[in-house]
Design a protein around this motif. Sequence first.
Motif, short mmCIF file in Angstrom:
data_model
loop_
_atom_site.label_atom_id
_atom_site.label_comp_id
_atom_site.label_asym_id
_atom_site.label_seq_id
_atom_site.Cartn_x
_atom_site.Cartn_y
_atom_site.Cartn_z
N CYS A 4 9.23 100.88 0.00
CA CYS A 4 9.57 101.82 1.06
C CYS A 4 8.27 102.35 1.66
O CYS A 4 7.42 102.88 0.95
CB CYS A 4 10.38 102.98 0.48
SG CYS A 4 11.87 102.46 -0.38
N TYR B 159 13.94 104.89 5.95
CA TYR B 159 13.05 105.17 4.82
C TYR B 159 13.80 105.94 3.73
O TYR B 159 13.67 105.61 2.54
CB TYR B 159 11.84 105.96 5.31
CG TYR B 159 10.87 106.33 4.21
CD1 TYR B 159 10.11 105.34 3.58
CD2 TYR B 159 10.72 107.64 3.81
CE1 TYR B 159 9.22 105.67 2.57
CE2 TYR B 159 9.82 107.98 2.80
CZ TYR B 159 9.08 106.99 2.19
OH TYR B 159 8.21 107.31 1.19
N CYS C 141 16.04 103.60 1.97
CA CYS C 141 15.26 102.76 1.08
C CYS C 141 14.94 103.51 -0.22
O CYS C 141 15.04 102.95 -1.32
CB CYS C 141 13.98 102.30 1.76
SG CYS C 141 12.93 101.24 0.75
N THR D 50 16.06 102.49 -3.98
CA THR D 50 15.07 102.38 -5.05
C THR D 50 15.46 103.28 -6.22
O THR D 50 15.38 102.88 -7.38
CB THR D 50 13.67 102.74 -4.53
OG1 THR D 50 13.33 101.86 -3.46
CG2 THR D 50 12.63 102.62 -5.62
#
Length: 136
Positions: A28, A42, A45, A49
Amino acid sequence: MKKNNLLLALIHLVLLLTAASSFAKARCELPPEANQITIKRYLQCLDSTLNNAKQLQASWIEKRRYELAKRERETGDSQILQLFTNSITSHNKYVAKSCQWRYLLHLPNAVNAAINYKRCEIQLVEQFTASLKQPL
């Protein structure tokens, strides 16, 4: 029958660990001059994650629970598994509180606060997973 259950449990753990470790680590990155769409991607992401890191951590927690339950049955020591369970609960509280004050530090900018909270949570989850991976 007991051997079959044990074998089935071991196969389940191996499959779970294999599936969890096969998640690709997304990188990211947020450019310095990001617009709303880029920021949203973002954050998504980071969420992805974090979900992957939590799934991997859950796999390792279950692996350790299984090993400690087995040791408890073999030795009769019932404290080890209980202490492990308490440490998981304590760690989850620590992650929430530790990242919460970092979130508050960046308010009133809610975007920066959310980004920092998610980064903090990812880092602490990955650290704890690394400690779970250490041999018993």
